[in-house]
Design a protein around this motif. Structure first.
Motif, PDB file in Angstrom:
ATOM      1  N   ARG A 195       0.730  -1.206   0.112  1.00 29.13           N
ATOM      2  CA  ARG A 195       0.032  -0.009   0.032  1.00 29.13           C
ATOM      3  C   ARG A 195       0.859   1.117   0.025  1.00 29.13           C
ATOM      4  O   ARG A 195       1.988   1.246   0.811  1.00 29.13           O
ATOM      5  CB  ARG A 195      -1.001  -0.068   1.090  1.00 29.13           C
ATOM      6  CG  ARG A 195      -1.960   1.168   1.309  1.00 29.13           C
ATOM      7  CD  ARG A 195      -2.803   1.095   2.189  1.00 29.13           C
ATOM      8  NE  ARG A 195      -2.245   1.294   3.705  1.00 29.13           N
ATOM      9  CZ  ARG A 195      -2.840   1.282   4.743  1.00 29.13           C
ATOM     10  NH1 ARG A 195      -4.187   1.173   5.039  1.00 29.13           N
ATOM     11  NH2 ARG A 195      -2.201   1.347   5.861  1.00 29.13           N
ATOM     12  N   GLY A 201      -4.674   9.438  -5.747  1.00 32.77           N
ATOM     13  CA  GLY A 201      -4.282   8.566  -6.685  1.00 32.77           C
ATOM     14  C   GLY A 201      -3.304   9.030  -7.918  1.00 32.77           C
ATOM     15  O   GLY A 201      -2.731   8.164  -8.619  1.00 32.77           O
ATOM     16  N   LYS A 205       1.753   5.174  -6.448  1.00 28.60           N
ATOM     17  CA  LYS A 205       2.154   4.186  -6.975  1.00 28.60           C
ATOM     18  C   LYS A 205       2.692   2.800  -6.426  1.00 28.60           C
ATOM     19  O   LYS A 205       3.920   2.754  -6.282  1.00 28.60           O
ATOM     20  CB  LYS A 205       3.136   4.573  -8.293  1.00 28.60           C
ATOM     21  CG  LYS A 205       3.144   3.464  -9.377  1.00 28.60           C
ATOM     22  CD  LYS A 205       3.671   4.234 -10.639  1.00 28.60           C
ATOM     23  CE  LYS A 205       3.598   3.549 -11.862  1.00 28.60           C
ATOM     24  NZ  LYS A 205       4.328   4.123 -12.962  1.00 28.60           N
ATOM     25  N   THR A 207       4.129  -0.637  -5.841  1.00 33.02           N
ATOM     26  CA  THR A 207       4.599  -1.330  -7.085  1.00 33.02           C
ATOM     27  C   THR A 207       4.990  -2.780  -6.443  1.00 33.02           C
ATOM     28  O   THR A 207       5.688  -2.961  -5.367  1.00 33.02           O
ATOM     29  CB  THR A 207       5.827  -0.749  -7.715  1.00 33.02           C
ATOM     30  OG1 THR A 207       5.268   0.459  -8.070  1.00 33.02           O
ATOM     31  CG2 THR A 207       6.556  -1.529  -8.712  1.00 33.02           C
ATOM     32  N   LEU A 227       0.351  -0.087  -9.335  1.00 30.66           N
ATOM     33  CA  LEU A 227      -1.068   0.585  -9.434  1.00 30.66           C
ATOM     34  C   LEU A 227      -0.955   2.020  -9.841  1.00 30.66           C
ATOM     35  O   LEU A 227      -0.263   2.783  -8.923  1.00 30.66           O
ATOM     36  CB  LEU A 227      -1.674   0.398  -7.965  1.00 30.66           C
ATOM     37  CG  LEU A 227      -3.360   1.095  -7.787  1.00 30.66           C
ATOM     38  CD1 LEU A 227      -4.178   0.595  -8.778  1.00 30.66           C
ATOM     39  CD2 LEU A 227      -3.432   1.238  -6.352  1.00 30.66           C
ATOM     40  N   ASP A 228      -1.355   2.268 -10.760  1.00 35.93           N
ATOM     41  CA  ASP A 228      -1.175   3.732 -11.315  1.00 35.93           C
ATOM     42  C   ASP A 228      -2.215   4.483 -11.432  1.00 35.93           C
ATOM     43  O   ASP A 228      -3.268   4.220 -12.223  1.00 35.93           O
ATOM     44  CB  ASP A 228      -0.694   3.752 -12.922  1.00 35.93           C
ATOM     45  CG  ASP A 228      -0.233   5.174 -13.413  1.00 35.93           C
ATOM     46  OD1 ASP A 228      -0.111   6.012 -12.671  1.00 35.93           O
ATOM     47  OD2 ASP A 228       0.227   5.018 -14.728  1.00 35.93           O
ATOM     48  N   LEU A 230      -5.825   4.694 -10.902  1.00 32.04           N
ATOM     49  CA  LEU A 230      -6.966   3.643 -10.828  1.00 32.04           C
ATOM     50  C   LEU A 230      -6.815   2.412 -11.494  1.00 32.04           C
ATOM     51  O   LEU A 230      -7.586   1.468 -11.658  1.00 32.04           O
ATOM     52  CB  LEU A 230      -8.185   4.393 -10.996  1.00 32.04           C
ATOM     53  CG  LEU A 230      -8.875   5.483 -10.373  1.00 32.04           C
ATOM     54  CD1 LEU A 230     -10.240   5.933 -10.921  1.00 32.04           C
ATOM     55  CD2 LEU A 230      -8.769   5.056  -8.932  1.00 32.04           C
ATOM     56  N   ASP A 231      -5.508   2.440 -12.409  1.00 34.82           N
ATOM     57  CA  ASP A 231      -5.221   1.324 -13.107  1.00 34.82           C
ATOM     58  C   ASP A 231      -4.025   0.558 -12.655  1.00 34.82           C
ATOM     59  O   ASP A 231      -3.360   1.004 -11.869  1.00 34.82           O
ATOM     60  CB  ASP A 231      -4.945   1.808 -14.825  1.00 34.82           C
ATOM     61  CG  ASP A 231      -5.809   2.843 -15.337  1.00 34.82           C
ATOM     62  OD1 ASP A 231      -7.085   2.681 -14.850  1.00 34.82           O
ATOM     63  OD2 ASP A 231      -5.635   3.534 -16.142  1.00 34.82           O
ATOM     64  N   LEU A 232      -4.145  -0.699 -13.383  1.00 31.79           N
ATOM     65  CA  LEU A 232      -3.162  -1.687 -12.957  1.00 31.79           C
ATOM     66  C   LEU A 232      -2.033  -1.978 -14.146  1.00 31.79           C
ATOM     67  O   LEU A 232      -2.974  -2.126 -15.464  1.00 31.79           O
ATOM     68  CB  LEU A 232      -3.535  -3.330 -12.808  1.00 31.79           C
ATOM     69  CG  LEU A 232      -2.568  -4.209 -12.277  1.00 31.79           C
ATOM     70  CD1 LEU A 232      -1.871  -3.745 -10.970  1.00 31.79           C
ATOM     71  CD2 LEU A 232      -3.330  -5.542 -12.161  1.00 31.79           C
ATOM     72  N   THR A 233      -0.905  -1.568 -14.118  1.00 32.16           N
ATOM     73  CA  THR A 233       0.128  -1.677 -15.112  1.00 32.16           C
ATOM     74  C   THR A 233       1.271  -2.627 -15.058  1.00 32.16           C
ATOM     75  O   THR A 233       1.430  -3.011 -13.914  1.00 32.16           O
ATOM     76  CB  THR A 233       0.921  -0.291 -15.473  1.00 32.16           C
ATOM     77  OG1 THR A 233       1.508   0.202 -14.238  1.00 32.16           O
ATOM     78  CG2 THR A 233      -0.275   0.992 -15.583  1.00 32.16           C
ATOM     79  N   ARG A 248      -2.030  -2.628 -19.778  1.00 28.58           N
ATOM     80  CA  ARG A 248      -2.581  -1.827 -18.609  1.00 28.58           C
ATOM     81  C   ARG A 248      -3.899  -2.262 -18.546  1.00 28.58           C
ATOM     82  O   ARG A 248      -4.821  -2.722 -19.320  1.00 28.58           O
ATOM     83  CB  ARG A 248      -2.723  -0.388 -19.026  1.00 28.58           C
ATOM     84  CG  ARG A 248      -3.538   0.389 -18.005  1.00 28.58           C
ATOM     85  CD  ARG A 248      -3.420   1.851 -18.677  1.00 28.58           C
ATOM     86  NE  ARG A 248      -2.050   2.646 -18.370  1.00 28.58           N
ATOM     87  CZ  ARG A 248      -2.072   3.253 -17.416  1.00 28.58           C
ATOM     88  NH1 ARG A 248      -2.813   3.717 -16.280  1.00 28.58           N
ATOM     89  NH2 ARG A 248      -0.613   3.862 -17.297  1.00 28.58           N
ATOM     90  N   ALA A 251      -9.658   1.095 -14.748  1.00 34.12           N
ATOM     91  CA  ALA A 251     -10.576   0.763 -13.678  1.00 34.12           C
ATOM     92  C   ALA A 251     -11.845   0.189 -14.460  1.00 34.12           C
ATOM     93  O   ALA A 251     -12.535  -0.313 -13.606  1.00 34.12           O
ATOM     94  CB  ALA A 251     -10.830   2.011 -13.161  1.00 34.12           C
TER      95      ALA A 251
END
Length: 268
Positions: A195, A201, A205, A207, A227-228, A230-233, A248, A251
């Motif tokens: 976390r 947001g 990040k 990671t 976690l970028d 609201l997205d997962l990369t 990517r 959300a």
């Protein structure tokens, strides 16, 4: 025989047996101390004018001052079979279990403390042939044990059992005492959380990095799962530099490969 002494050697009493054996109890004319002297052992006990008592010394510096090549005191319980001694020898202070013939506590000249060992190599060394441990107890209701078990090290709670276990080989177990990998987490529906402390947001990040090492033990090829906003990369790099994004999941659940957001004609 009893002989009263009074002269240059001081006033006192001589308790003499047949022959030359005797004890002298006298007041020293130089120091005023009361001394107990044996004809063979010399001055055995001295009581200073300030109340200090010396055994083996004629100049006691403390309320009780014992001087010898191995000075020690023995404490024996008359209602049990237990006997302890404490003193010094070889430049070390010790607490010795006379009943079980075991050195319980040692303090050497450099300040190192040994519990269960007479040769402490560090500031505090605890030695036990089975499981050396330290217990932290809150009152009488709850405790934690930290210690050495077999060849490993672990943290154990009274109610939770083994919470953290470190293998001799470097494997770490959370919730298990036999981790098979560098990190193994065991529990009912276990969750591993990474976390970011940022509450925004936009700049947060969290990671998870999966990588390999170069020959010089630096970071080589690696992937970052992050976690970028609201997205997962998923990003990729061949050395310790910023990764290039490869994939990517936004959300909304859209999978983007070669794109950072959904828009016709926007690639990369």
């Amino acid at each position: 025989d009893i002989e009263i002494l009074n002269g240059l050697t001081g006033a006192g009493i001589r308790l003499a047996a047949t022959g030359t054996a005797y004890w002298d109890i006298e007041r020293s004319p130089d120091t005023g101390h009361l001394t107990f002297t044996d004809d063979g052992a010399g001055t055995v006990l001295t009581v200073g004018q300030n109340g200090n008592v010396g055994i083996g010394t004629s100049s006691p510096e403390r309320p009780l001052h014992i001087a010898s090549t191995t000075p020690y005191i023995v404490f024996e319980e008359t209602d049990t079979a237990q006997k302890f001694s404490m003193g010094s020898g070889g430049g070390k202070f010790f607490l010795y279990d006379e009943t079980d013939s075991a050195q319980r506590l040692t303090v050497d000249g450099s300040g190192n403390v040994g519990i269960g060992t007479s040769l402490p190599a560090t500031t505090l060394e605890i030695s036990d042939s089975i499981e050396p441990k330290i217990r932290f107890t809150r009152g009488s209701s709850y405790y934690w044990d930290i210690g050495h078990t077999s060849s490993d090290f672990q943290f154990e709670s009274q109610t939770g059992g083994v919470v953290l276990h470190l293998d001799f080989d470097g494997n770490v177990g959370i919730g298990t005492s036999s981790p098979d990998t560098l990190l193994e987490v065991v529990g009912a529906d276990p969750i591993l959380t990474v976390r970011d402390t940022s509450t925004s947001g936009a700049d947060g990040k969290a990671t998870l990095r999966l990588g390999e090492s170069n020959a010089n033990d630096t970071l080589g090829v690696h992937y970052d799962i992050a976690l970028d906003n609201l997205d997962l990369t998923i990003g990729y790099a061949t050395s310790n530099v910023a990764t290039t994004e490869r994939m990517r999941i936004d959300a909304s659940g859209n999978l983007l490969v070669g794109k950072t957001y959904i828009a016709t004609g926007n690639a990369g």
